[in-house]
Design a protein around this motif. Structure first.
Motif, PDB file in Angstrom:
ATOM      1  N   ILE A  77       0.685  -1.181   0.065  1.00 51.82           N
ATOM      2  CA  ILE A  77       0.197  -0.024  -0.050  1.00 51.82           C
ATOM      3  C   ILE A  77       0.908   1.094   0.188  1.00 51.82           C
ATOM      4  CG2 ILE A  77      -0.218  -0.034   2.585  1.00 51.82           C
ATOM      5  CD1 ILE A  77      -3.002   0.939   1.926  1.00 51.82           C
ATOM      6  N   VAL A  79       1.133   5.528  -1.149  1.00 54.47           N
ATOM      7  CA  VAL A  79       0.339   6.909  -1.628  1.00 54.47           C
ATOM      8  C   VAL A  79       1.457   7.706  -1.767  1.00 54.47           C
ATOM      9  CG1 VAL A  79      -0.904   8.765  -0.951  1.00 54.47           C
ATOM     10  CG2 VAL A  79      -1.604   6.611  -0.102  1.00 54.47           C
ATOM     11  N   GLY A  85      -2.026  12.148   3.592  1.00 49.35           N
ATOM     12  CA  GLY A  85      -2.567  12.968   4.267  1.00 49.35           C
ATOM     13  C   GLY A  85      -4.152  13.493   4.155  1.00 49.35           C
ATOM     14  N   ARG A  86      -4.489  12.866   2.989  1.00 42.50           N
ATOM     15  CA  ARG A  86      -5.831  13.552   2.500  1.00 42.50           C
ATOM     16  C   ARG A  86      -6.690  12.337   2.274  1.00 42.50           C
ATOM     17  NH1 ARG A  86      -4.422  17.240  -2.804  1.00 42.50           N
ATOM     18  NH2 ARG A  86      -2.436  17.169  -2.489  1.00 42.50           N
ATOM     19  N   GLY A  87      -6.523  10.980   3.043  1.00 44.58           N
ATOM     20  CA  GLY A  87      -7.587  10.126   3.013  1.00 44.58           C
ATOM     21  C   GLY A  87      -7.453   8.871   2.014  1.00 44.58           C
ATOM     22  N   GLY A  89      -4.828   6.899   1.554  1.00 45.05           N
ATOM     23  CA  GLY A  89      -4.309   5.304   2.231  1.00 45.05           C
ATOM     24  C   GLY A  89      -5.503   4.761   2.708  1.00 45.05           C
ATOM     25  N   THR A  90      -6.596   5.414   3.535  1.00 49.81           N
ATOM     26  CA  THR A  90      -7.774   4.899   4.219  1.00 49.81           C
ATOM     27  C   THR A  90      -8.542   4.286   3.294  1.00 49.81           C
ATOM     28  OG1 THR A  90      -7.569   6.598   6.016  1.00 49.81           O
ATOM     29  CG2 THR A  90      -9.368   5.303   5.706  1.00 49.81           C
ATOM     30  N   ASN A 115       7.152   2.472  11.590  1.00 42.45           N
ATOM     31  CA  ASN A 115       6.100   3.239  10.483  1.00 42.45           C
ATOM     32  C   ASN A 115       4.815   3.402  11.576  1.00 42.45           C
ATOM     33  OD1 ASN A 115       4.863   4.146   8.622  1.00 42.45           O
ATOM     34  ND2 ASN A 115       5.177   2.627   7.216  1.00 42.45           N
ATOM     35  N   ARG A 117       2.646   5.816  11.599  1.00 43.30           N
ATOM     36  CA  ARG A 117       1.469   6.227  10.963  1.00 43.30           C
ATOM     37  C   ARG A 117       0.806   5.038  10.033  1.00 43.30           C
ATOM     38  NH1 ARG A 117       2.008  10.252   5.763  1.00 43.30           N
ATOM     39  NH2 ARG A 117       3.215  11.342   7.095  1.00 43.30           N
ATOM     40  N   TYR A 122      -3.404   0.946  10.696  1.00 37.80           N
ATOM     41  CA  TYR A 122      -3.860  -0.252  10.610  1.00 37.80           C
ATOM     42  C   TYR A 122      -4.626  -0.784  12.045  1.00 37.80           C
ATOM     43  CZ  TYR A 122      -0.392  -0.910   6.650  1.00 37.80           C
ATOM     44  OH  TYR A 122       0.043  -0.980   5.460  1.00 37.80           O
ATOM     45  N   ARG A 124      -6.353   1.355  13.817  1.00 42.25           N
ATOM     46  CA  ARG A 124      -7.754   1.765  13.679  1.00 42.25           C
ATOM     47  C   ARG A 124      -8.813   0.931  12.749  1.00 42.25           C
ATOM     48  NH1 ARG A 124      -5.561   6.485  12.757  1.00 42.25           N
ATOM     49  NH2 ARG A 124      -6.175   6.484  10.700  1.00 42.25           N
TER      50      ARG A 124
HETATM   51  C1  LIG Z   1       0.694   4.948   5.193  1.00 40.47           C
HETATM   52  C2  LIG Z   1       0.150   5.616   3.955  1.00 40.47           C
HETATM   53  C3  LIG Z   1      -0.445   4.357   3.162  1.00 40.47           C
HETATM   54  C4  LIG Z   1      -1.327   6.365   4.418  1.00 40.47           C
HETATM   55  O1  LIG Z   1      -1.753   7.041   3.323  1.00 40.47           O
HETATM   56  P1  LIG Z   1      -2.339   8.486   3.696  1.00 40.47           P
HETATM   57  O2  LIG Z   1      -3.269   8.733   2.289  1.00 40.47           O
HETATM   58  O3  LIG Z   1      -1.264   9.357   3.855  1.00 40.47           O
HETATM   59  O4  LIG Z   1      -3.256   8.250   4.760  1.00 40.47           O
HETATM   60  P2  LIG Z   1      -4.777   8.815   5.052  1.00 40.47           P
HETATM   61  O5  LIG Z   1      -4.635  10.235   4.509  1.00 40.47           O
HETATM   62  O6  LIG Z   1      -5.793   8.218   4.810  1.00 40.47           O
HETATM   63  O7  LIG Z   1      -4.253   9.178   6.597  1.00 40.47           O
HETATM   64  C5  LIG Z   1      -4.330   7.958   7.539  1.00 40.47           C
HETATM   65  C6  LIG Z   1      -3.996   8.504   8.943  1.00 40.47           C
HETATM   66  O8  LIG Z   1      -2.361   9.115   8.939  1.00 40.47           O
HETATM   67  C7  LIG Z   1      -2.642  10.609   9.338  1.00 40.47           C
HETATM   68  N1  LIG Z   1      -1.661  11.230   8.606  1.00 40.47           N
HETATM   69  C8  LIG Z   1      -1.590  11.581   7.226  1.00 40.47           C
HETATM   70  N2  LIG Z   1      -0.676  12.398   7.092  1.00 40.47           N
HETATM   71  C9  LIG Z   1      -0.057  12.703   8.146  1.00 40.47           C
HETATM   72  C10 LIG Z   1       1.113  13.378   8.170  1.00 40.47           C
HETATM   73  N3  LIG Z   1       1.960  14.229   7.362  1.00 40.47           N
HETATM   74  N4  LIG Z   1       1.736  13.536   9.685  1.00 40.47           N
HETATM   75  C11 LIG Z   1       0.902  12.802  10.698  1.00 40.47           C
HETATM   76  N5  LIG Z   1      -0.082  11.900  10.479  1.00 40.47           N
HETATM   77  C12 LIG Z   1      -0.624  11.890   9.108  1.00 40.47           C
HETATM   78  C13 LIG Z   1      -3.973  10.964   9.124  1.00 40.47           C
HETATM   79  O9  LIG Z   1      -4.262  11.901  10.030  1.00 40.47           O
HETATM   80  C14 LIG Z   1      -4.692   9.775   9.207  1.00 40.47           C
HETATM   81  O10 LIG Z   1      -5.083   9.442  10.745  1.00 40.47           O
HETATM   82  P3  LIG Z   1      -6.566  10.045  11.100  1.00 40.47           P
HETATM   83  O11 LIG Z   1      -7.532   8.972  10.634  1.00 40.47           O
HETATM   84  O12 LIG Z   1      -6.276   9.625  12.732  1.00 40.47           O
HETATM   85  O13 LIG Z   1      -6.513  11.494  10.586  1.00 40.47           O
HETATM   86  C15 LIG Z   1       0.978   6.580   3.397  1.00 40.47           C
HETATM   87  O14 LIG Z   1       1.517   7.336   4.367  1.00 40.47           O
HETATM   88  C16 LIG Z   1       2.141   5.911   2.610  1.00 40.47           C
HETATM   89  O15 LIG Z   1       2.251   5.322   1.543  1.00 40.47           O
HETATM   90  N6  LIG Z   1       3.346   5.754   3.444  1.00 40.47           N
HETATM   91  C17 LIG Z   1       4.611   5.233   2.781  1.00 40.47           C
HETATM   92  C18 LIG Z   1       4.469   3.654   2.596  1.00 40.47           C
HETATM   93  C19 LIG Z   1       3.936   3.008   3.651  1.00 40.47           C
HETATM   94  O16 LIG Z   1       4.576   3.179   4.524  1.00 40.47           O
HETATM   95  N7  LIG Z   1       3.113   2.005   3.183  1.00 40.47           N
HETATM   96  C20 LIG Z   1       2.912   0.817   4.323  1.00 40.47           C
HETATM   97  C21 LIG Z   1       3.624  -0.064   4.386  1.00 40.47           C
HETATM   98  S1  LIG Z   1       3.266  -1.414   5.549  1.00 40.47           S
END
Ligand SMILES: CC(C)(COP(=O)(O)OP(=O)(O)OC[C@H]1O[C@@H](n2cnc3c(N)ncnc32)[C@H](O)[C@@H]1OP(=O)(O)O)[C@@H](O)C(=O)NCCC(=O)NCCS
Length: 169
Positions: A77, A79, A85-87, A89-90, A115, A117, A122, A124
Motif C-alpha cells: 500500500i 500513496v 494525508g488526504r484520506g 491510504g484509508t 512506521n 503512521r 492498521y 484503527r
Molecule cells: C501509510 C500511508 C499508506 C497512509 O496513506 P495516507 O493517504 O497518507 O493516509 P490517510 O490520509 O488516509 O491518513 C491515515 C492517517 O494518517 C494520518 N496522517 C496522514 N498524513 C499525516 C502526516 N503527514 N503526519 C501525521 N499523520 C498523518 C492521518 O491523520 C490519518 O489518521 P486519522 O485517520 O487519525 O486522521 C502513506 O503514508 C504511505 O504511502 N506511506 C509510505 C508507504 C508505507 O509506509 N506503506 C505502508 C507499508 S506497510
C-alpha cells in the motif's frame, strides 16, 4: 481533490515503480516485473486515481487458500507523497478489507516497526500486532511487525506462528 478507485492495471505499473522508489528506498522497492507477477497472481489490486488521471496511490491484497478457508495479506500500500494525508491510504485500505470481508478471511501484513503512521492506520482498522520479524526488510535490515485482522464475523485470528511455519515450509 476527488479520487476514485479502479482496478490496478499494467498501464499503472511504470508510475507505481516510480512511487515505490520514493516510498520504500532501502526496503526493496518492487520492480515492474514484481508488479506484473502480483497482477498475474490474481489478487485484489486497486489504484486511486485523481480527476486529472494521476495515480495517487495503489494497494494490493494477495489471496490464498480455498473456498471457505481463505487467507489474505496486504502485499503493498503506497500513496504518492504529494497526496498523503488526504484520506487516500484509508480509502485504499478499506477497499482491500472489503474484499477480505467478502471472503470472510483474516488479513495479515508486515509493517516496519518504526512506521507509526501506518501502524496507527492498521490498528484503527482492527489489526493487532501478533509477532515481530527481525531484519525483515532488505537491504535496510529494519524489523517488521506482523499484524493480523481477524475475519469478519468475530472468528479467532489464526495462530500467527503456525501461519509463518506453513509459509516457510
Ligand atoms: C501509510 C500511508 C499508506 C497512509 O496513506 P495516507 O493517504 O497518507 O493516509 P490517510 O490520509 O488516509 O491518513 C491515515 C492517517 O494518517 C494520518 N496522517 C496522514 N498524513 C499525516 C502526516 N503527514 N503526519 C501525521 N499523520 C498523518 C492521518 O491523520 C490519518 O489518521 P486519522 O485517520 O487519525 O486522521 C502513506 O503514508 C504511505 O504511502 N506511506 C509510505 C508507504 C508505507 O509506509 N506503506 C505502508 C507499508 S506497510
Amino acid at each position: 481533490m476527488t479520487v476514485t478507485l479502479e482496478p490496478l492495471r499494467r498501464a499503472h505499473i511504470p508510475r507505481c515503480v516510480e512511487i515505490e522508489r520514493i516510498l520504500f528506498v532501502g526496503d526493496g522497492p518492487w520492480s515492474a516485473s514484481a508488479f506484473r507477477s502480483e497482477l498475474d497472481a490474481g489478487g485484489h489490486y486497486v489504484a486511486a486515481v485523481t480527476e486529472d488521471g494521476a495515480l495517487a496511490g495503489y494497494a494490493g491484497l494477495a489471496i490464498a487458500g480455498r473456498q471457505g478457508d481463505w487467507e489474505t495479506s496486504v502485499h503493498t500500500i503506497g500513496v504518492d507523497p504529494e497526496f498523503q494525508g488526504r484520506g487516500v491510504g484509508t480509502l485504499l485500505l478499506r477497499a482491500l478489507l472489503a474484499r477480505a470481508d467478502e471472503l470472510r478471511a483474516p488479513v495479515f501484513l508486515e509493517v516496519r516497526t518504526d512506521n507509526e503512521r501506518a501502524i496507527r492506520l492498521y490498528e484503527r482498522h482492527g489489526f493487532d500486532r501478533v509477532g515481530v520479524r527481525r531484519r525483515y526488510y532488505r537491504p535496510s535490515g529494519a524489523d517488521a511487525y506482523t499484524m493480523c485482522r481477524p475475519p469478519l464475523g468475530g472468528a479467532e485470528a489464526p495462530d500467527a506462528s503456525r501461519a509463518e511455519r506453513e509459509e516457510a515450509g
